[in-house]
Design a protein around this motif. Structure first.
Motif, PDB file in Angstrom:
ATOM      1  N   UNK A  61       5.723  21.624   3.591  1.00 54.61           N
ATOM      2  CA  UNK A  61       6.540  21.843   2.404  1.00 54.61           C
ATOM      3  C   UNK A  61       7.216  20.602   1.850  1.00 54.61           C
ATOM      4  N   UNK A  62       6.996  19.433   2.438  1.00 50.65           N
ATOM      5  CA  UNK A  62       7.673  18.244   1.929  1.00 50.65           C
ATOM      6  C   UNK A  62       6.792  17.006   2.109  1.00 50.65           C
ATOM      7  N   UNK A  63       6.735  16.203   1.047  1.00 52.38           N
ATOM      8  CA  UNK A  63       6.014  14.927   1.060  1.00 52.38           C
ATOM      9  C   UNK A  63       6.947  13.826   0.587  1.00 52.38           C
ATOM     10  N   UNK A  64       6.814  12.671   1.204  1.00 50.49           N
ATOM     11  CA  UNK A  64       7.506  11.467   0.744  1.00 50.49           C
ATOM     12  C   UNK A  64       6.435  10.424   0.487  1.00 50.49           C
ATOM     13  N   UNK A  65       6.375   9.917  -0.738  1.00 51.76           N
ATOM     14  CA  UNK A  65       5.373   8.913  -1.101  1.00 51.76           C
ATOM     15  C   UNK A  65       6.114   7.639  -1.495  1.00 51.76           C
ATOM     16  N   UNK A  66       5.831   6.561  -0.766  1.00 54.22           N
ATOM     17  CA  UNK A  66       6.445   5.267  -1.054  1.00 54.22           C
ATOM     18  C   UNK A  66       5.412   4.363  -1.717  1.00 54.22           C
ATOM     19  N   UNK A  67       5.892   3.434  -2.525  1.00 59.09           N
ATOM     20  CA  UNK A  67       5.069   2.461  -3.248  1.00 59.09           C
ATOM     21  C   UNK A  67       4.190   3.112  -4.317  1.00 59.09           C
TER      22      UNK A  67
ATOM     23  N   UNK B 146       0.849  -1.194   0.000  1.00 59.89           N
ATOM     24  CA  UNK B 146       0.000   0.000   0.000  1.00 59.89           C
ATOM     25  C   UNK B 146       0.884   1.244   0.000  1.00 59.89           C
ATOM     26  N   UNK B 147       0.389   2.314  -0.584  1.00 65.19           N
ATOM     27  CA  UNK B 147       1.144   3.562  -0.605  1.00 65.19           C
ATOM     28  C   UNK B 147       1.288   4.108   0.806  1.00 65.19           C
ATOM     29  N   UNK B 148       2.445   4.676   1.057  1.00 62.17           N
ATOM     30  CA  UNK B 148       2.709   5.322   2.349  1.00 62.17           C
ATOM     31  C   UNK B 148       3.035   6.773   2.042  1.00 62.17           C
ATOM     32  N   UNK B 149       2.262   7.690   2.625  1.00 68.97           N
ATOM     33  CA  UNK B 149       2.447   9.116   2.406  1.00 68.97           C
ATOM     34  C   UNK B 149       2.881   9.734   3.722  1.00 68.97           C
ATOM     35  N   UNK B 150       4.038  10.378   3.706  1.00 71.46           N
ATOM     36  CA  UNK B 150       4.564  11.014   4.911  1.00 71.46           C
ATOM     37  C   UNK B 150       4.756  12.495   4.616  1.00 71.46           C
TER      38      UNK B 150
ATOM     39  N   UNK C 195      13.199  11.066  -7.436  1.00 74.01           N
ATOM     40  CA  UNK C 195      12.252  10.013  -7.776  1.00 74.01           C
ATOM     41  C   UNK C 195      13.032   8.716  -7.957  1.00 74.01           C
ATOM     42  N   UNK C 196      12.534   7.678  -7.333  1.00 67.78           N
ATOM     43  CA  UNK C 196      13.109   6.344  -7.384  1.00 67.78           C
ATOM     44  C   UNK C 196      12.015   5.375  -7.816  1.00 67.78           C
ATOM     45  N   UNK C 197      12.331   4.133  -8.124  1.00 69.67           N
ATOM     46  CA  UNK C 197      11.297   3.194  -8.589  1.00 69.67           C
ATOM     47  C   UNK C 197      10.091   3.069  -7.652  1.00 69.67           C
ATOM     48  N   UNK C 198      10.287   3.234  -6.346  1.00 69.95           N
ATOM     49  CA  UNK C 198       9.149   3.080  -5.432  1.00 69.95           C
ATOM     50  C   UNK C 198       8.916   4.281  -4.527  1.00 69.95           C
ATOM     51  N   UNK C 199       9.740   5.325  -4.613  1.00 70.71           N
ATOM     52  CA  UNK C 199       9.611   6.476  -3.723  1.00 70.71           C
ATOM     53  C   UNK C 199       9.794   7.764  -4.514  1.00 70.71           C
ATOM     54  N   UNK C 200       8.990   8.761  -4.158  1.00 74.00           N
ATOM     55  CA  UNK C 200       9.129  10.093  -4.761  1.00 74.00           C
ATOM     56  C   UNK C 200       9.102  11.126  -3.628  1.00 74.00           C
TER      57      UNK C 200
END
Length: 90
Positions: free
Chosen positions: A34-40, A25-29, A73-78
């Motif tokens: 001013x900053x977001x990290x989205x995994x998956x 599942x996506x993980x949004x932190x 941006x990476x294959x699973x994280x932006x």
């Protein structure tokens, strides 16, 4: 492999693991405003300085704000930075 995935989810439920760890599942932190990290994530659907739309296993994630930039941006994280006003699933 599908059988392993189902077994893992059963164990994840039993051990009360978060769904992002168990099933992709996506993980949004959000860090401040001013900053977001989205995994998956599964890719970018749309991008402009005011709007970013990402594909996730749960559907499209819309991020709105001002001066949005994709810092990495990476294959699973932006990593997104800017004046973030809203994020929501569509």
């Amino acid at each position: 492999m599908k059988q392993f995935s189902g077994s893992f989810r059963k164990w994840a439920d039993w051990f009360d693991l978060p769904s992002d760890v168990a099933g992709g599942a996506a993980r949004v932190e959000m860090i401040g405003s001013h900053r977001l990290q989205i995994q998956n994530h599964q890719g970018i659907e749309q991008f402009s300085p005011d709007k970013l739309q990402l594909r996730t296993p749960q559907g499209s994630l819309l991020i709105q704000g001002k001066s949005l930039t994709i810092k990495a941006i990476f294959p699973d994280t932006v990593f997104v930075e800017g004046d973030i006003k809203e994020f929501r699933y569509l």
